[in-house]
Design an enzyme around this catalytic site. Structure first.
Site, PDB file in Angstrom:
ATOM      1  N   ASP A   1       1.187   4.123  -3.062  1.00  0.00           N
ATOM      2  CA  ASP A   1       0.980   5.502  -2.703  1.00  0.00           C
ATOM      3  C   ASP A   1       1.942   6.356  -3.241  1.00  0.00           C
ATOM      4  OD1 ASP A   1      -1.396   4.535  -1.653  1.00  0.00           O
ATOM      5  OD2 ASP A   1      -0.923   5.034   0.370  1.00  0.00           O
TER       6      ASP A   1
ATOM      7  N   GLU B   1       0.601  -1.237   0.053  1.00  0.00           N
ATOM      8  CA  GLU B   1      -0.027   0.000   0.018  1.00  0.00           C
ATOM      9  C   GLU B   1       0.826   1.316   0.062  1.00  0.00           C
ATOM     10  OE1 GLU B   1      -2.423   2.348  -0.374  1.00  0.00           O
ATOM     11  OE2 GLU B   1      -3.874   0.676   0.177  1.00  0.00           O
TER      12      GLU B   1
ATOM     13  N   SER C   1      -7.042   2.669  -3.334  1.00  0.00           N
ATOM     14  CA  SER C   1      -5.837   3.094  -2.609  1.00  0.00           C
ATOM     15  C   SER C   1      -5.217   3.908  -3.774  1.00  0.00           C
ATOM     16  CB  SER C   1      -5.216   1.927  -2.008  1.00  0.00           C
ATOM     17  OG  SER C   1      -5.168   0.908  -2.982  1.00  0.00           O
TER      18      SER C   1
END
Length: 626
Positions: A294, A290, A545
């Site tokens: 990002d 994640e 995300s």
């Protein structure tokens, strides 16, 4: 030395994590049941713990009104943002009130220091913490499971209360519960639901550069019309991106990704900030992928911007402290977070109200915040914890009205599958709301229902908050007057939503605000160093995300072009929705009128499935407020 080892040692040198314990696993349906070991004070009477005490701001309604004025283009105060010092002087607790709270907590034997104008950090033994906040703390152990190590946490048996003498000055007590609540909103398409038996999905979409499932930031830039800004020299120069995350990562993965997609970036563009000791060493089970995506996505869309990555452990306190650090440092112009939890997870400590105050402060300072809306469709909590019969729910912090919630779509194109040795092609005719119910033909061929097949309730998070009322900006103006954007209207008996009961006719904050491609089947490639498999470039990655950091990067571009911060973009965004109601296509926002997220359907205008729709970024950059 192979690349995976080089990446590992690079991360070890940057973070000092050689031999360090990996980050705490984030919660999943497979997380073992915690074992209650009893009262914490009897198990570890000499150890100390700390909590963050959030102080109540002065005139919170005035702060909300100022936020609206600062982001309304025709208002005299438009974009006259405050500094943290100015905000504290105008809305912060008085010195006398701060001193009173500190003295009161010290009276319980706690050590107290002021961390920010609005927060204190109180430290002491479990017994002293229990006495100050009228709780009994229990320690819990979670056994190891699969690749996830065992860990411990503590939590109160009953909700805390502040000392009577200062209860009116305290808005939240954060840190009594150290259980990992938050989940990353990244999704990977299972083999049986993506490129089965090695078949490559064909996009059939001339607006893309790469095949579906292997998209990069270049595809986003082409499809959502970012490229003209690059041609005009707008790359985020002079702007700073912030990422708030709850897992560590290997920074060289991001630089490898940017090089792979042809971007030239400064080698010193990234600053790493550990919050509350940091999240431990990178690991798959803690959500390091994640953090990696990002950074890759936001930094890839704004290659000229500098970056700050706030790395926190997966606890309520550290999550809150990361926001407080980002807001009070006031360095990042725009910030994204792709971690979340069902918004009802912690309503007893004042956590959500206290974090809302921080987000209002950020917006008044001109900072833009984005949050992923979740990947469980309209049933945010269900699939993540293995429940299949809950109610419609939304994710937090995306449900906060002072943040911009990022939802998900599925791109148009043909998706090729092989089921039981036979080909099956699903043609998505146009960009639609991301909900995996469109994959039901694959499940039927496999003779599985949506639950056993794994498609329910996967999709873009969306729905109506049960915590926050509908904000003023979420209205659609009609000739007969302003009416709320459609939300949940319950029956006279009310509607049960995972233990929370909505009153009849309740109108809550609608989620999401804007959307972009998030379906793993039409998703992205990423470069990632797994602690199990080493470095690799993976495909068919998705989840909302991706969308939150993409809008984070896009906003850095808009800030550069406007030569100004933008603050909360929701006010000008919904002004455009109202202005464009009933007009023909071709504007800066395109509605997503097809598809659903297992409950809410796409629609012209706003829907709690894809929000206002998707953006034409270059056209948006010419609009007031952007």
């Amino acid at each position: 030395m192979n690349r995976s080892l080089r990446n590992y040692f690079a991360a070890a040198m940057i973070f000092g994590v050689t031999g360090a314990q990996a980050g705490i696993p984030y919660p999943t349906a497979a997380t073992p049941k915690a074992i209650d070991r009893g009262l914490m004070k009897s198990l570890a009477s000499s150890s100390e713990i700390s909590v963050t005490v959030a102080l109540r701001p002065r005139d919170p309604n005035g702060a909300e009104e100022l936020l609206s004025a600062l982001t309304t283009p025709d208002d005299p105060q438009f974009h006259k943002f405050l500094t943290p010092q100015q905000f504290a002087a105008k809305f912060g607790p008085s010195a006398a009130d701060v001193a009173k709270v500190i003295a009161t907590l010290k009276g319980y034997g706690l050590r107290v220091e002021q961390a920010t104008p609005f927060t204190l950090r109180a430290t002491g033994t479990p017994a002293k913490i229990e006495s100050a906040f009228h709780v009994s703390l229990h320690q819990f152990d979670v056994p190891a499971q699969g690749g996830a190590a065992a860990y411990s946490y503590h939590a109160p048996a009953t909700p805390p209360t502040a000392p009577d003498a200062v209860a009116g000055l305290i808005s939240g007590i954060v840190g009594l519960d150290t259980k990992p609540h938050f989940r990353p909103h990244v999704q990977k398409a299972p083999a049986e639901l993506s490129a089965v038996e090695g078949q490559q999905q064909q996009s059939g979409n001339p607006s893309l550069i790469n095949p579906l499932g292997s998209l990069t930031v270049a595809d986003f830039a082409q499809y959502y019309d970012v490229k003209p800004l690059y041609a005009a020299g707008v790359a985020g120069n002079g702007r700073t991106l912030g990422i708030i995350t709850l897992a560590n990562f290997t920074p060289s993965d991001a630089f490898h990704y940017w090089t792979r997609v042809g971007l030239a970036v400064a080698s010193n563009r990234m600053t790493l900030v550990n919050i509350d000791g940091g999240p431990g060493a990178p690991s798959d089970v803690s959500g390091s992928d994640e953090t990696t995506l990002d950074v890759e996505q936001s930094g890839g869309l704004a290659p000229g911007a500098r970056m700050i990555v706030y790395l926190a452990p997966n606890t309520n306190q550290a999550f809150f402290d990361a926001f407080a650090k980002a807001v009070n440092d006031n360095t990042a112009d725009t910030v994204s977070v792709s971690w979340g939890a069902w918004e009802g997870f912690d309503q007893s400590t004042g956590f959500t109200n206290s974090l809302h105050s921080l987000l209002v402060q950020a917006a008044v300072q001109g900072q833009s915040f984005f949050a992923a809306a979740g990947d469980d469709g309209a049933y945010d909590v269900d699939r993540a914890i293995g429940v299949q019969a809950g109610g419609v729910t939304v994710d937090y912090p995306a449900s906060d009205p002072a943040i911009t919630a990022a939802g998900g779509t599925t791109l148009a194109g043909k998706q090729a599958f092989t089921v039981n040795g036979r080909p099956l092609v699903i043609n998505v005719a146009k960009e639609r709301v991301w909900g995996w119910d469109y994959l039901d033909p694959v499940c039927k061929k496999r003779k599985l229902d949506p639950i056993d097949c794994g498609i329910f309730s996967v999709g873009g998070g969306g729905g109506v908050s049960i915590v926050f009322g509908i904000p003023d900006y979420q209205t659609v103006t009609k000739r007969k007057g302003a009416v709320p954007i459609p939300g949940i209207k319950t029956s006279a008996k009310g509607e049960t939503v995972q233990g929370a009961r909505l009153p009849a006719g309740f109108q809550g904050r609608n989620v999401p605000d804007i959307s972009a491609n998030a379906d793993p089947n039409t998703g992205y490639s990423m470069d990632y160093t797994s602690n199990i498999h080493g470095f690799r470039t993976t495909t068919f990655n998705g989840g909302t995300s991706f969308v939150a950091p993409q809008f984070n990067g896009v906003t850095a571009l808009l800030c550069q072009k406007a030569n100004s911060r933008l603050g909360l973009i929701n006010n000008p965004l919904y002004s455009l929705v109202r202005a464009n109601a009933g007009k023909k296509a071709g504007g800066p926002i395109r509605s997503i009128a097809t598809g659903d997220n297992w409950f809410y359907k796409g629609a012209q205008g706003y829907s709690p499935a894809a929000g206002a729709g998707v953006l034409d970024v270059t056209k948006l950059a010419t609009e007031p407020g952007f």
